[in-house]
Scaffold this motif. Sequence first.
Motif, PDB file in Angstrom:
ATOM      1  N   PRO A   1       1.783   2.569  -9.323  1.00 42.61           N
ATOM      2  CA  PRO A   1       0.519   3.100  -9.856  1.00 42.61           C
ATOM      3  C   PRO A   1       0.729   4.445 -10.544  1.00 42.61           C
ATOM      4  O   PRO A   1       1.476   5.292 -10.064  1.00 42.61           O
ATOM      5  CB  PRO A   1      -0.366   3.230  -8.603  1.00 42.61           C
ATOM      6  CG  PRO A   1       0.601   3.322  -7.463  1.00 42.61           C
ATOM      7  CD  PRO A   1       1.770   2.473  -7.853  1.00 42.61           C
TER       8      PRO A   1
ATOM      9  N   CYS B   1      -2.413   7.747  -8.482  1.00 42.25           N
ATOM     10  CA  CYS B   1      -2.689   7.410  -7.090  1.00 42.25           C
ATOM     11  C   CYS B   1      -3.017   8.685  -6.325  1.00 42.25           C
ATOM     12  O   CYS B   1      -2.121   9.430  -5.928  1.00 42.25           O
ATOM     13  CB  CYS B   1      -1.480   6.717  -6.474  1.00 42.25           C
ATOM     14  SG  CYS B   1      -1.754   6.132  -4.788  1.00 42.25           S
TER      15      CYS B   1
ATOM     16  N   SER C   1      -5.108   6.002  -1.720  1.00 46.59           N
ATOM     17  CA  SER C   1      -4.339   4.833  -1.316  1.00 46.59           C
ATOM     18  C   SER C   1      -4.430   3.782  -2.403  1.00 46.59           C
ATOM     19  O   SER C   1      -5.514   3.428  -2.849  1.00 46.59           O
ATOM     20  CB  SER C   1      -4.874   4.263   0.005  1.00 46.59           C
ATOM     21  OG  SER C   1      -4.153   3.118   0.385  1.00 46.59           O
ATOM     22  N   CYS C   2      -3.290   3.313  -2.857  1.00 50.94           N
ATOM     23  CA  CYS C   2      -3.253   2.272  -3.872  1.00 50.94           C
ATOM     24  C   CYS C   2      -2.026   1.416  -3.621  1.00 50.94           C
ATOM     25  O   CYS C   2      -1.340   1.578  -2.611  1.00 50.94           O
ATOM     26  CB  CYS C   2      -3.269   2.865  -5.272  1.00 50.94           C
ATOM     27  SG  CYS C   2      -2.287   4.343  -5.450  1.00 50.94           S
TER      28      CYS C   2
ATOM     29  N   THR D   1       0.748   5.762  -0.792  1.00 55.36           N
ATOM     30  CA  THR D   1      -0.112   6.940  -0.865  1.00 55.36           C
ATOM     31  C   THR D   1       0.465   7.921  -1.867  1.00 55.36           C
ATOM     32  O   THR D   1       1.562   7.716  -2.416  1.00 55.36           O
ATOM     33  CB  THR D   1      -0.225   7.621   0.508  1.00 55.36           C
ATOM     34  OG1 THR D   1       1.055   8.162   0.856  1.00 55.36           O
ATOM     35  CG2 THR D   1      -0.654   6.622   1.576  1.00 55.36           C
TER      36      THR D   1
ATOM     37  N   GLN E   1       0.834  -1.192   0.000  1.00 54.06           N
ATOM     38  CA  GLN E   1       0.000   0.000   0.000  1.00 54.06           C
ATOM     39  C   GLN E   1       0.876   1.251   0.000  1.00 54.06           C
ATOM     40  O   GLN E   1       1.797   1.375   0.808  1.00 54.06           O
ATOM     41  CB  GLN E   1      -0.917   0.008   1.225  1.00 54.06           C
ATOM     42  CG  GLN E   1      -1.978  -1.084   1.206  1.00 54.06           C
ATOM     43  CD  GLN E   1      -2.918  -0.949   0.030  1.00 54.06           C
ATOM     44  OE1 GLN E   1      -3.478   0.124  -0.203  1.00 54.06           O
ATOM     45  NE2 GLN E   1      -3.091  -2.022  -0.726  1.00 54.06           N
TER      46      GLN E   1
END
Length: 423
Positions: A61, A64, A67-68, A41, A39
């Motif tokens: 990601p 983002c 949260s990803c 941010t 995870q």
Amino acid sequence: MKPILPAALLTTALLAACSDAPTTPTGQAPRPAYVSAVQVTATDTPASVSRRLGGTILSWPTDCTDSCSALVGLNERPSAALSAQGVGRVERNRDVFSGGGAITAVMGGNRAYITGQQQDPWEGGNYRAIPENTPRWQKIGLERAQAMAPGLGEGVTVAVIDSGIDLLHPAFAGALSAPSTWKDFYAGDDLPQEEGQSGGAYGHGTNVAGIVLQVAPRAKIMPLRVLGPDGSGDVAGVAQAILYAADQGAQVINLSLGSVENSSIVQDAVRQVAERGVYVVASAGNENQDRISYPAALARSKGALGEFLLSAGSTDLNDLKSSFSNYARTLEIVGPGENVYAPYPDGRIASWSGTSMVSPMMAGALALSLGQGLTVAPKDLTKKLAESAFDVYEHGANEAYRDMLGVKGRVDLVAFLSRTTQQ
């Protein structure tokens, strides 16, 4: 390492290599022992996460805002302290996946056909059928199905996530997606060329891609390599390739590979693309077991994961279960997966047997329907394919495998298209 070439130079490089296409592995991307979806941010950066976890960032990601997750490779399992910093489930990474199938015959390059007429060479990849496959195509109604869907899959891109393909094979001339979409996740470059030599997985991806094109000749193949010459592949490579294929515009993804254990990372990748409306077809495995491999085993899950994922097993020309095919109540459909002829490296043709050969038939079927235009909701398409199949349990056939060779059984392309496409 294979050279990473600009797209403009790729064709020249491939043609220059035509007389001696790669026959041995030339490189390999870093292969961490473990992989985790971590995870992150909007304030995190790849460098900060890499430093904090002592791992290698495999994917990050692109958008983002809250949260990803990022995919992080680790050489050892994280400590309890690190696990508290957003490290998700840690999975074994190396050689978890394998491509299934066994080669049964190889023929020389002068055996090429266009609509039943012998040609030399492959006439720019515009072949419709290989005569040796006639019994298989008659079994599933391919000729009539192609007449019902004259677009033949035009406008549909099928990502073949496999051992790569022979990029120089005449069968693929004009049939591949733009070179800018190609990728080799195994070697870590942009040239997903088959590597190795006879045996192992050499030719597996080429065969699979060729089967897609025999069913849907105007579809485009996006070649993505995740399997090494021995047929094994890593969790990280498979997960990245699935997400990459969707990002590059593939409408259908073929996975003629699987694992005996479920990878939550790969499952999440399939779920993500399914939620975007991308179809994924996965083979059931070739161990003659009463369980099918992952991710095929997830095809009856609830929600988009089950709606857009299809599992495929194999039968013979008498609609009896192939001796090698896995079977289970979660299996959705079967097809004639024995001695299926398709392109083989170095301009040749070869036949393979396996559930790996059935999966691209289903991918081609989806391409035919998508290219023709749907009369059903996209989420119902794989369900209709399974429900329109020929009943392989009639008159006591396959009694030992009742309800374990698909919802009904063997694919029927004519029934499928008549129920799902504009006529």
